[in-house]
Design a protein around this motif. Structure first.
Motif, PDB file in Angstrom:
ATOM      1  N   LYS A 144      -7.179  -0.062  -9.035  1.00  0.00           N
ATOM      2  CA  LYS A 144      -7.619  -0.164  -7.647  1.00  0.00           C
ATOM      3  C   LYS A 144      -8.494  -1.392  -7.446  1.00  0.00           C
ATOM      4  CE  LYS A 144      -5.699   3.652  -6.136  1.00  0.00           C
ATOM      5  NZ  LYS A 144      -4.625   3.648  -5.123  1.00  0.00           N
ATOM      6  N   SER A 145      -7.974  -2.532  -7.855  1.00  0.00           N
ATOM      7  CA  SER A 145      -8.764  -3.754  -7.769  1.00  0.00           C
ATOM      8  C   SER A 145      -7.910  -4.931  -7.325  1.00  0.00           C
ATOM      9  CB  SER A 145      -9.394  -4.082  -9.135  1.00  0.00           C
ATOM     10  OG  SER A 145      -8.407  -4.471 -10.074  1.00  0.00           O
ATOM     11  N   SER A 164       0.812  -1.214   0.000  1.00  0.00           N
ATOM     12  CA  SER A 164       0.000   0.000   0.000  1.00  0.00           C
ATOM     13  C   SER A 164       0.842   1.260   0.000  1.00  0.00           C
ATOM     14  CB  SER A 164      -0.931   0.006   1.223  1.00  0.00           C
ATOM     15  OG  SER A 164      -0.184  -0.076   2.414  1.00  0.00           O
ATOM     16  N   ILE A 165       2.011   1.199   0.601  1.00  0.00           N
ATOM     17  CA  ILE A 165       2.858   2.391   0.628  1.00  0.00           C
ATOM     18  C   ILE A 165       3.291   2.763  -0.775  1.00  0.00           C
ATOM     19  CG2 ILE A 165       5.067   3.328   1.413  1.00  0.00           C
ATOM     20  CD1 ILE A 165       4.769   1.648   3.919  1.00  0.00           C
ATOM     21  N   ILE A 166       3.716   1.762  -1.547  1.00  0.00           N
ATOM     22  CA  ILE A 166       4.151   2.033  -2.925  1.00  0.00           C
ATOM     23  C   ILE A 166       2.980   2.524  -3.754  1.00  0.00           C
ATOM     24  CG2 ILE A 166       4.988   0.953  -5.049  1.00  0.00           C
ATOM     25  CD1 ILE A 166       6.733  -0.831  -3.307  1.00  0.00           C
ATOM     26  N   ARG A 167       1.822   1.941  -3.561  1.00  0.00           N
ATOM     27  CA  ARG A 167       0.662   2.354  -4.337  1.00  0.00           C
ATOM     28  C   ARG A 167       0.318   3.805  -4.053  1.00  0.00           C
ATOM     29  NH1 ARG A 167      -4.233  -1.613  -5.048  1.00  0.00           N
ATOM     30  NH2 ARG A 167      -4.483  -0.113  -6.710  1.00  0.00           N
ATOM     31  N   MET A 168       0.386   4.211  -2.792  1.00  0.00           N
ATOM     32  CA  MET A 168       0.061   5.586  -2.482  1.00  0.00           C
ATOM     33  C   MET A 168       1.109   6.535  -3.053  1.00  0.00           C
ATOM     34  SD  MET A 168      -2.820   5.817  -1.145  1.00  0.00           S
ATOM     35  CE  MET A 168      -2.694   7.547  -0.715  1.00  0.00           C
ATOM     36  N   ALA A 169       2.369   6.096  -3.083  1.00  0.00           N
ATOM     37  CA  ALA A 169       3.409   6.929  -3.671  1.00  0.00           C
ATOM     38  C   ALA A 169       3.142   7.135  -5.155  1.00  0.00           C
ATOM     39  CB  ALA A 169       4.783   6.288  -3.472  1.00  0.00           C
ATOM     40  N   VAL A 170       2.713   6.049  -5.824  1.00  0.00           N
ATOM     41  CA  VAL A 170       2.370   6.168  -7.239  1.00  0.00           C
ATOM     42  C   VAL A 170       1.194   7.110  -7.415  1.00  0.00           C
ATOM     43  CG1 VAL A 170       1.485   4.917  -9.242  1.00  0.00           C
ATOM     44  CG2 VAL A 170       3.284   3.907  -7.833  1.00  0.00           C
ATOM     45  N   LEU A 171       0.188   6.982  -6.560  1.00  0.00           N
ATOM     46  CA  LEU A 171      -0.977   7.849  -6.652  1.00  0.00           C
ATOM     47  C   LEU A 171      -0.588   9.305  -6.529  1.00  0.00           C
ATOM     48  CD1 LEU A 171      -4.013   8.496  -6.612  1.00  0.00           C
ATOM     49  CD2 LEU A 171      -3.953   8.112  -4.144  1.00  0.00           C
ATOM     50  N   LEU A 172       0.236   9.630  -5.521  1.00  0.00           N
ATOM     51  CA  LEU A 172       0.626  11.010  -5.304  1.00  0.00           C
ATOM     52  C   LEU A 172       1.423  11.553  -6.466  1.00  0.00           C
ATOM     53  CD1 LEU A 172       1.560  10.831  -1.520  1.00  0.00           C
ATOM     54  CD2 LEU A 172      -0.463  11.891  -2.539  1.00  0.00           C
ATOM     55  N   PHE A 189       9.226   0.578 -12.978  1.00  0.00           N
ATOM     56  CA  PHE A 189       8.184   0.180 -12.042  1.00  0.00           C
ATOM     57  C   PHE A 189       8.745  -0.746 -10.978  1.00  0.00           C
ATOM     58  CE2 PHE A 189       8.176  -2.867 -15.539  1.00  0.00           C
ATOM     59  CZ  PHE A 189       8.232  -4.078 -14.867  1.00  0.00           C
ATOM     60  N   ASP A 190       8.014  -0.836  -9.887  1.00  0.00           N
ATOM     61  CA  ASP A 190       8.312  -1.779  -8.824  1.00  0.00           C
ATOM     62  C   ASP A 190       7.451  -3.022  -9.052  1.00  0.00           C
ATOM     63  OD1 ASP A 190       7.786  -3.068  -6.081  1.00  0.00           O
ATOM     64  OD2 ASP A 190       9.449  -1.695  -5.668  1.00  0.00           O
ATOM     65  N   HIS A 191       8.023  -4.191  -8.843  1.00  0.00           N
ATOM     66  CA  HIS A 191       7.301  -5.435  -9.137  1.00  0.00           C
ATOM     67  C   HIS A 191       6.083  -5.644  -8.236  1.00  0.00           C
ATOM     68  CE1 HIS A 191       9.923  -7.108 -12.229  1.00  0.00           C
ATOM     69  NE2 HIS A 191      10.942  -6.629 -11.545  1.00  0.00           N
ATOM     70  N   SER A 192       6.011  -4.932  -7.120  1.00  0.00           N
ATOM     71  CA  SER A 192       4.866  -5.095  -6.227  1.00  0.00           C
ATOM     72  C   SER A 192       3.657  -4.272  -6.670  1.00  0.00           C
ATOM     73  CB  SER A 192       5.251  -4.706  -4.798  1.00  0.00           C
ATOM     74  OG  SER A 192       5.625  -3.341  -4.742  1.00  0.00           O
ATOM     75  N   ILE A 193       3.820  -3.410  -7.660  1.00  0.00           N
ATOM     76  CA  ILE A 193       2.698  -2.627  -8.168  1.00  0.00           C
ATOM     77  C   ILE A 193       1.709  -3.565  -8.856  1.00  0.00           C
ATOM     78  CG2 ILE A 193       2.012  -0.829  -9.814  1.00  0.00           C
ATOM     79  CD1 ILE A 193       4.675   0.528  -9.296  1.00  0.00           C
ATOM     80  N   PRO A 194       0.418  -3.407  -8.636  1.00  0.00           N
ATOM     81  CA  PRO A 194      -0.586  -4.292  -9.239  1.00  0.00           C
ATOM     82  C   PRO A 194      -0.474  -4.347 -10.759  1.00  0.00           C
ATOM     83  CG  PRO A 194      -1.572  -2.941  -7.540  1.00  0.00           C
ATOM     84  CD  PRO A 194      -0.196  -2.417  -7.729  1.00  0.00           C
ATOM     85  N   ILE A 195      -0.813  -5.484 -11.300  1.00  0.00           N
ATOM     86  CA  ILE A 195      -0.573  -5.780 -12.705  1.00  0.00           C
ATOM     87  C   ILE A 195      -1.182  -4.760 -13.651  1.00  0.00           C
ATOM     88  CG2 ILE A 195      -2.587  -7.316 -12.844  1.00  0.00           C
ATOM     89  CD1 ILE A 195       0.813  -7.748 -14.666  1.00  0.00           C
TER      90      ILE A 195
END
Length: 244
Positions: free
Chosen positions: A228-229, A6-14, A64-70
């Motif tokens: 976001k799924s 979730s931390i990486i996802r929020m960083a991408v969002l910002l 990209f980071d590999h943990s980012i959703p596909i």
């Protein structure tokens, strides 16, 4: 390890939100003429990335980071397409040009296809995520959980957040979709109604199994990816959320 970081996802969002012009996210973009514009822009960019790949042997995607959703991982670097003269100018719907869409690729290792992330719903989900994170911090780690949807997933209880229920307008069906929450605290959009509509309308139920992520139906039928799924699998005659 959690399915999502979730931390990486929020960083991408910002990072994405920082590039937006706040005036570009309007419901009018759901209209049919804008859907046509989206498809035309995809065709333009698809031709450009096909040519780029033929000439360079690689794809014009950002790191990209590999943990980012596909479906959020392979973001196209539009700057490379313009600077290399693969396209003469950025599509009007591209966020780099003040629009509200991010161009991404699906299955890049097979036959790369261009799709879109809708930043209207993406940013809406990110705003709700911040409220959930604030709630968790001020309630000793508790989450605003509603009824169980499937193992590890719950409806999001907006009442606990002190606000009216919010929904996201679907890019697939124009219907309104609910927000859900994973037990980790990650907010997501529940695409089950959209998936079920496609399955019903196209008579796909008999051909489904419980090992295929049903989100592939969405990206096959529409120019958008389900950002976001989480995955969905066919179980007991319906699409159910799953961690993996």
């Amino acid at each position: 390890m959690k399915f999502r970081n979730s931390i990486i996802r929020m960083a991408v969002l910002l990072a994405l939100a920082a590039t937006l012009l706040t005036g570009c996210l309007y419901p009018d973009e759901m209209k049919g003429d804008n859907q046509a514009s989206a498809r035309e822009s995809i065709l333009l960019v698809q031709n450009a990335i096909d040519t780029y790949k033929q000439r360079t042997g690689v794809l014009p995607i950002k790191n990209f980071d590999h943990s980012i959703p596909i479906y959020e991982k392979y973001v196209l670097d539009m700057r490379k397409l313009v600077e290399g003269q693969y396209i003469s100018q950025l599509p009007g719907i591209a966020y780099e040009n003040g629009g509200s869409h991010i161009f991404v690729l699906i299955h890049p290792d097979e036959k790369p296809e261009v799709r879109l992330i809708d930043l209207l719903t993406y940013q809406q989900t990110g705003d709700i995520q911040k409220q959930v994170d604030d709630y968790k911090s001020s309630h000793q780690g508790q989450l605003p959980l509603g009824p169980v949807i499937s193992p590890h997933f719950y409806q999001l209880d907006f009442g606990k957040l002190g606000k009216k229920q919010e929904q996201a307008q679907s890019r697939y069906s124009r219907q309104y979709l609910s927000f859900a929450i994973h037990e980790s605290g990650e907010v997501l959009i529940d695409y089950a109604p959209d998936i079920m509509k496609f399955i019903t309308d196209k008579g796909l139920a008999a051909s489904l199994n419980d090992t295929t992520d049903l989100r592939t139906i969405l990206v096959k039928e529409a120019p958008y990816v389900p950002a976001k799924s989480y995955p969905y699998y066919w179980k007991n005659g319906q699409p159910l959320l799953s961690e993996q």
